[in-house]
Write an enzyme that holds these catalytic residues in place. Sequence first.
Site, PDB file in Angstrom:
ATOM      1  N   GLY A  51       0.780  -1.235   0.000  1.00 47.66           N
ATOM      2  CA  GLY A  51       0.000   0.000   0.000  1.00 47.66           C
ATOM      3  C   GLY A  51       0.810   1.283   0.000  1.00 47.66           C
ATOM      4  CB  SER A  52       4.211   2.270  -1.081  1.00 48.39           C
ATOM      5  OG  SER A  52       4.277   1.909  -2.439  1.00 48.39           O
ATOM      6  CG  ASN A  53       1.304   3.364  -5.715  1.00 49.82           C
ATOM      7  OD1 ASN A  53       1.639   4.386  -6.318  1.00 49.82           O
ATOM      8  ND2 ASN A  53       1.900   2.201  -5.889  1.00 49.82           N
TER       9      ASN A  53
ATOM     10  CG  ASN B 106      -4.105  -0.809 -12.583  1.00 49.90           C
ATOM     11  OD1 ASN B 106      -3.934  -1.106 -11.405  1.00 49.90           O
ATOM     12  ND2 ASN B 106      -3.402  -1.369 -13.563  1.00 49.90           N
TER      13      ASN B 106
ATOM     14  CG  HIS C 204       1.117  -1.597 -15.515  1.00 52.38           C
ATOM     15  ND1 HIS C 204       0.855  -2.882 -15.103  1.00 52.38           N
ATOM     16  CD2 HIS C 204       2.115  -1.690 -16.436  1.00 52.38           C
ATOM     17  CE1 HIS C 204       1.652  -3.716 -15.751  1.00 52.38           C
ATOM     18  NE2 HIS C 204       2.412  -3.024 -16.560  1.00 52.38           N
TER      19      HIS C 204
ATOM     20  CE  LYS D  22     -12.525 -15.738 -13.507  1.00 46.45           C
ATOM     21  NZ  LYS D  22     -13.224 -16.162 -14.729  1.00 46.45           N
TER      22      LYS D  22
HETATM   23  C1  GRF Z   1       2.912  -1.015  -7.734  1.00 44.18           C
HETATM   24  O1  GRF Z   1       4.193  -1.154  -8.260  1.00 44.18           O
HETATM   25  C2  GRF Z   1       1.869  -0.914  -8.815  1.00 44.18           C
HETATM   26  O2  GRF Z   1       2.347  -0.351  -9.982  1.00 44.18           O
HETATM   27  C3  GRF Z   1       1.498  -2.358  -9.044  1.00 44.18           C
HETATM   28  O3  GRF Z   1       1.555  -2.948  -7.772  1.00 44.18           O
HETATM   29  C4  GRF Z   1       2.474  -2.235  -6.951  1.00 44.18           C
HETATM   30  C5  GRF Z   1       1.763  -1.871  -5.675  1.00 44.18           C
HETATM   31  O4  GRF Z   1       2.628  -1.343  -4.722  1.00 44.18           O
HETATM   32  N1  GRF Z   1       0.205  -2.438  -9.693  1.00 44.18           N
HETATM   33  P1  GRF Z   1       2.064  -0.735  -3.370  1.00 44.18           P
HETATM   34  O5  GRF Z   1       1.229  -1.817  -2.697  1.00 44.18           O
HETATM   35  O6  GRF Z   1       1.255   0.487  -3.686  1.00 44.18           O
HETATM   36  O7  GRF Z   1       3.288  -0.409  -2.569  1.00 44.18           O
END
Ligand code: GRF
Length: 203
Positions: free
Chosen positions: A11-13, A109, A111, A65
């Site tokens: 969950g770093s994003n 999303n 990616h 899925k």
């Molecule tokens: C990210 O690299 C994203 O691009 C991919 O999964 C990873 C998730 O990382 N879809 P985080 O859990 O947000 O750290």
Amino acid sequence: MKIGVLGSGKGSNFQAIIDAVNNGELDGVEIAVVISDIKDAYILQRARQNDIRAFYIDASPYKTKLDGEAEKKYIKCLQENGVDLVVLAGFMRMVKSSILQAFPRKIINIHPALLPAFPGLDSWRRAVEYGVKVSGCTVHFVDEGMDTGPIIAQAVVTLDDNDTPESLHKRIQEKEHKILPYAISIIKDGRIKFDGRRTVISR
Ligand code: GRF
């Protein structure tokens, strides 16, 4: 604008979104709910630490899925929490038609590659193995395909000769943490129009 975040990992994003909400970059955005298909995913802990509603929803019997009964549960949870935009932030499943219909052009999303290169899993590893000189990350709308929806934003990372998959992924993630909040902000501000499959972003 209320967002619902779906994630399977650390969950770093998601943290980058929390930070952007807290520092005003995502003024007017509320993280309404976080859902994970992995019971002990760290993304759920992060949510709870930040007093954000967090749910584990089992997505069996499928492994890759989100479909059938599980998909219905995800849609119900997102709708009950008033979600306007669904953000897939490391959600390791392809979403299927019902959820796309429930949130038309309202699912994005992140990616870890410059699409259309390296769709699918472990893109950063495959980019290093292939020997590309640049890679990066992409935020895109989700459609029925595998990482094929209209592109909203991309950022480039240049590879070094001694890059490993892990070192590349680390630098890609630093860029992800910038372009994902940016993409959410332009959607919130209504700055995206479509020209076929191209997105046109007004200033
Ligand atoms: C990210 O690299 C994203 O691009 C991919 O999964 C990873 C998730 O990382 N879809 P985080 O859990 O947000 O750290």
